[in-house]
Design a protein around this motif. Sequence first.
Motif, PDB file in Angstrom:
ATOM      1  N   MET A   1       0.842  -1.176   0.000  1.00 16.49           N
ATOM      2  CA  MET A   1       0.000   0.000   0.000  1.00 16.49           C
ATOM      3  C   MET A   1       0.884   1.235   0.000  1.00 16.49           C
ATOM      4  N   LYS A   2       0.420   2.243  -0.698  1.00 15.86           N
ATOM      5  CA  LYS A   2       1.135   3.516  -0.784  1.00 15.86           C
ATOM      6  C   LYS A   2       0.327   4.607  -0.088  1.00 15.86           C
ATOM      7  N   ALA A   3       1.009   5.673   0.222  1.00 15.88           N
ATOM      8  CA  ALA A   3       0.343   6.869   0.737  1.00 15.88           C
ATOM      9  C   ALA A   3       0.971   8.058   0.033  1.00 15.88           C
ATOM     10  N   ALA A   4       0.202   9.111  -0.072  1.00 21.27           N
ATOM     11  CA  ALA A   4       0.712  10.349  -0.661  1.00 21.27           C
ATOM     12  C   ALA A   4       0.315  11.505   0.234  1.00 21.27           C
ATOM     13  N   ILE A   5       1.212  12.477   0.310  1.00 21.73           N
ATOM     14  CA  ILE A   5       0.924  13.722   1.011  1.00 21.73           C
ATOM     15  C   ILE A   5       0.855  14.806  -0.056  1.00 21.73           C
ATOM     16  N   ASP A  92       4.177   0.598   8.656  1.00 22.50           N
ATOM     17  CA  ASP A  92       3.401   0.171   9.818  1.00 22.50           C
ATOM     18  C   ASP A  92       2.261   1.169   9.961  1.00 22.50           C
ATOM     19  N   ASP A  93       1.117   0.739  10.453  1.00 22.21           N
ATOM     20  CA  ASP A  93      -0.045   1.627  10.517  1.00 22.21           C
ATOM     21  C   ASP A  93      -0.724   1.493  11.872  1.00 22.21           C
ATOM     22  N   LEU A  94      -0.567   2.510  12.704  1.00 21.62           N
ATOM     23  CA  LEU A  94      -1.199   2.530  14.018  1.00 21.62           C
ATOM     24  C   LEU A  94      -2.163   3.710  14.165  1.00 21.62           C
TER      25      LEU A  94
END
Length: 106
Positions: A1-5, A92-94
């Motif tokens: 999974m990717k994320a973008a800002i 990691d996703d918290l």
Amino acid sequence: MKAAIYRWRVAPENEDDFRRRWHEITVDIMRNHGGGGSRLHRAENGDFVAYARWPSKESRDKAFSDYSAKHSTPQREGRAELIEEIWLEIEDDLLIPEAELPERFR
């Protein structure tokens, strides 16, 4: 999974429209184009900053292309200036979902 800002500069007279359109566009992209959701923030300097999740950069590119083929966006209308886009690999996703946050956050 990717994320973008994403970071935008928006003139004060366009801020309400930008927030409304960001919400509408994000909901449409989640429902119809495979987006993983987003959060919109206001930075200390007044810029708008959003964090969005995507299965891949290619899926984001396709979602934006498909959406833009049928709809206009604040950026294309000259009402928002995209200043920065940063791609991230999620390690990691918290992050607690908004609906599950303790009362002290409300």
